[in-house]
Design a protein around this motif. Structure first.
Motif, PDB file in Angstrom:
ATOM      1  N   ALA A  53       0.869  -1.177   0.000  1.00  0.00           N
ATOM      2  CA  ALA A  53       0.000   0.000   0.000  1.00  0.00           C
ATOM      3  C   ALA A  53       0.908   1.230   0.000  1.00  0.00           C
ATOM      4  CB  ALA A  53      -0.917  -0.004   1.207  1.00  0.00           C
ATOM      5  N   LEU A  54       0.771   2.063  -1.021  1.00  0.00           N
ATOM      6  CA  LEU A  54       1.598   3.259  -1.163  1.00  0.00           C
ATOM      7  C   LEU A  54       0.985   4.462  -0.462  1.00  0.00           C
ATOM      8  CD1 LEU A  54       2.343   2.868  -4.967  1.00  0.00           C
ATOM      9  CD2 LEU A  54       3.837   2.216  -3.055  1.00  0.00           C
ATOM     10  N   GLY A  55      -0.319   4.419  -0.272  1.00  0.00           N
ATOM     11  CA  GLY A  55      -1.066   5.524   0.327  1.00  0.00           C
ATOM     12  C   GLY A  55      -2.538   5.209   0.231  1.00  0.00           C
ATOM     13  N   GLN A  56      -3.352   6.236   0.363  1.00  0.00           N
ATOM     14  CA  GLN A  56      -4.791   6.038   0.213  1.00  0.00           C
ATOM     15  C   GLN A  56      -5.438   7.285  -0.344  1.00  0.00           C
ATOM     16  OE1 GLN A  56      -6.143   4.959   4.131  1.00  0.00           O
ATOM     17  NE2 GLN A  56      -6.467   7.063   4.741  1.00  0.00           N
ATOM     18  N   VAL A  57      -6.620   7.092  -0.900  1.00  0.00           N
ATOM     19  CA  VAL A  57      -7.424   8.193  -1.432  1.00  0.00           C
ATOM     20  C   VAL A  57      -8.717   8.222  -0.636  1.00  0.00           C
ATOM     21  CG1 VAL A  57      -8.522   9.168  -3.471  1.00  0.00           C
ATOM     22  CG2 VAL A  57      -6.450   7.815  -3.729  1.00  0.00           C
ATOM     23  N   SER A  58      -9.113   9.403  -0.211  1.00  0.00           N
ATOM     24  CA  SER A  58     -10.294   9.560   0.634  1.00  0.00           C
ATOM     25  C   SER A  58     -11.596   9.504  -0.152  1.00  0.00           C
ATOM     26  CB  SER A  58     -10.241  10.904   1.373  1.00  0.00           C
ATOM     27  OG  SER A  58      -9.124  10.934   2.217  1.00  0.00           O
ATOM     28  N   LYS A  59     -12.631   9.056   0.515  1.00  0.00           N
ATOM     29  CA  LYS A  59     -13.979   9.009  -0.036  1.00  0.00           C
ATOM     30  C   LYS A  59     -14.344  10.387  -0.588  1.00  0.00           C
ATOM     31  CE  LYS A  59     -18.785   8.220   1.246  1.00  0.00           C
ATOM     32  NZ  LYS A  59     -19.705   7.790   2.307  1.00  0.00           N
ATOM     33  N   GLY A  60     -14.922  10.389  -1.797  1.00  0.00           N
ATOM     34  CA  GLY A  60     -15.369  11.630  -2.424  1.00  0.00           C
ATOM     35  C   GLY A  60     -14.316  12.317  -3.285  1.00  0.00           C
ATOM     36  N   ALA A  61     -13.068  11.885  -3.205  1.00  0.00           N
ATOM     37  CA  ALA A  61     -12.007  12.491  -4.018  1.00  0.00           C
ATOM     38  C   ALA A  61     -12.187  12.106  -5.477  1.00  0.00           C
ATOM     39  CB  ALA A  61     -10.639  12.038  -3.530  1.00  0.00           C
ATOM     40  N   GLU A  62     -11.833  13.012  -6.381  1.00  0.00           N
ATOM     41  CA  GLU A  62     -11.812  12.706  -7.801  1.00  0.00           C
ATOM     42  C   GLU A  62     -10.401  12.248  -8.148  1.00  0.00           C
ATOM     43  OE1 GLU A  62     -13.038  16.270  -9.819  1.00  0.00           O
ATOM     44  OE2 GLU A  62     -15.096  15.550  -9.922  1.00  0.00           O
ATOM     45  N   ILE A  63     -10.316  11.169  -8.936  1.00  0.00           N
ATOM     46  CA  ILE A  63      -9.014  10.697  -9.383  1.00  0.00           C
ATOM     47  C   ILE A  63      -9.021  10.528 -10.891  1.00  0.00           C
ATOM     48  CG2 ILE A  63      -8.362   9.596  -7.209  1.00  0.00           C
ATOM     49  CD1 ILE A  63      -9.113   6.900  -8.428  1.00  0.00           C
ATOM     50  N   CYS A  64      -7.872  10.689 -11.474  1.00  0.00           N
ATOM     51  CA  CYS A  64      -7.683  10.540 -12.907  1.00  0.00           C
ATOM     52  C   CYS A  64      -7.241   9.099 -13.151  1.00  0.00           C
ATOM     53  CB  CYS A  64      -6.618  11.532 -13.356  1.00  0.00           C
ATOM     54  SG  CYS A  64      -6.464  11.664 -15.119  1.00  0.00           S
ATOM     55  N   THR A  69      -7.007  -3.107 -15.342  1.00  0.00           N
ATOM     56  CA  THR A  69      -6.236  -4.321 -15.559  1.00  0.00           C
ATOM     57  C   THR A  69      -6.749  -5.407 -14.627  1.00  0.00           C
ATOM     58  OG1 THR A  69      -3.993  -5.210 -15.774  1.00  0.00           O
ATOM     59  CG2 THR A  69      -4.411  -3.769 -13.883  1.00  0.00           C
ATOM     60  N   SER A  70      -6.545  -6.647 -15.000  1.00  0.00           N
ATOM     61  CA  SER A  70      -6.903  -7.764 -14.134  1.00  0.00           C
ATOM     62  C   SER A  70      -5.762  -8.031 -13.169  1.00  0.00           C
ATOM     63  CB  SER A  70      -7.164  -9.018 -14.953  1.00  0.00           C
ATOM     64  OG  SER A  70      -8.307  -8.846 -15.754  1.00  0.00           O
ATOM     65  N   VAL A  85      -8.138  -0.354 -11.185  1.00  0.00           N
ATOM     66  CA  VAL A  85      -8.007   0.883 -11.949  1.00  0.00           C
ATOM     67  C   VAL A  85      -6.548   1.319 -11.881  1.00  0.00           C
ATOM     68  CG1 VAL A  85      -8.695   3.308 -12.044  1.00  0.00           C
ATOM     69  CG2 VAL A  85     -10.372   1.582 -11.454  1.00  0.00           C
ATOM     70  N   ILE A  86      -6.015   1.737 -13.019  1.00  0.00           N
ATOM     71  CA  ILE A  86      -4.642   2.231 -13.077  1.00  0.00           C
ATOM     72  C   ILE A  86      -4.657   3.738 -12.844  1.00  0.00           C
ATOM     73  CG2 ILE A  86      -2.579   2.459 -14.508  1.00  0.00           C
ATOM     74  CD1 ILE A  86      -3.789   0.046 -16.164  1.00  0.00           C
ATOM     75  N   VAL A  87      -3.838   4.199 -11.912  1.00  0.00           N
ATOM     76  CA  VAL A  87      -3.664   5.628 -11.642  1.00  0.00           C
ATOM     77  C   VAL A  87      -2.164   5.917 -11.682  1.00  0.00           C
ATOM     78  CG1 VAL A  87      -5.742   5.801 -10.221  1.00  0.00           C
ATOM     79  CG2 VAL A  87      -3.557   5.326  -9.123  1.00  0.00           C
ATOM     80  N   VAL A  96      -5.844   0.903  -7.850  1.00  0.00           N
ATOM     81  CA  VAL A  96      -6.928   1.102  -6.899  1.00  0.00           C
ATOM     82  C   VAL A  96      -8.026   0.099  -7.245  1.00  0.00           C
ATOM     83  CG1 VAL A  96      -8.696   2.739  -6.120  1.00  0.00           C
ATOM     84  CG2 VAL A  96      -6.396   3.555  -6.606  1.00  0.00           C
ATOM     85  N   ALA A  97      -8.676  -0.460  -6.242  1.00  0.00           N
ATOM     86  CA  ALA A  97      -9.769  -1.405  -6.466  1.00  0.00           C
ATOM     87  C   ALA A  97     -10.853  -0.756  -7.336  1.00  0.00           C
ATOM     88  CB  ALA A  97     -10.352  -1.860  -5.131  1.00  0.00           C
ATOM     89  N   ARG A  98     -11.201  -1.379  -8.449  1.00  0.00           N
ATOM     90  CA  ARG A  98     -12.172  -0.825  -9.410  1.00  0.00           C
ATOM     91  C   ARG A  98     -13.550  -0.621  -8.773  1.00  0.00           C
ATOM     92  NH1 ARG A  98     -15.145   1.740 -11.472  1.00  0.00           N
ATOM     93  NH2 ARG A  98     -16.155   1.568 -13.480  1.00  0.00           N
TER      94      ARG A  98
END
Length: 103
Positions: A53-64, A69-70, A85-87, A96-98
């Protein structure tokens, strides 16, 4: 579905606590899709829960996002899947989990 060009998103950075998810340079990839994180989710170094785990993204954040990928199976955000999902994170691909990103 939102689709934006990398040039339009070149300055896009989503702060999620101490995590920063950014678009790559405009010449690296022609476009990305903007997704909204359904629940706080970990960013991983590979497409599986066995990766660091490199970090985390909070609920409601927009990501590009740059595609899917499987990988390893997981249960997250109310569903089970093996699609990730690839970020771009810290200058490299990360995952990130799709099921935790909409649309």
């Amino acid at each position: 579905m939102l689709k934006r060009s990398a040039a339009a998103l070149a300055g896009l950075a989503i702060a999620a606590g101490s995590v920063l998810v950014t678009a790559p340079a405009a010449n690296a990839t022609p476009s990305c899709r903007v997704g909204v994180v359904k629940e706080t989710v970990k960013i991983r170094s590979g497409a599986g829960t066995n990766y660091t785990a490199l970090g985390q993204v909070s609920k409601g954040a927009e990501i590009c996002t740059w595609g899917t990928t499987s990988g390893g199976s997981y249960s997250a955000c109310g569903s089970s899947s093996s699609t990730w999902v690839i970020v771009h994170y810290s200058g490299r691909n990360a995952y990130v989990a799709r099921t935790c990103v909409s649309p």
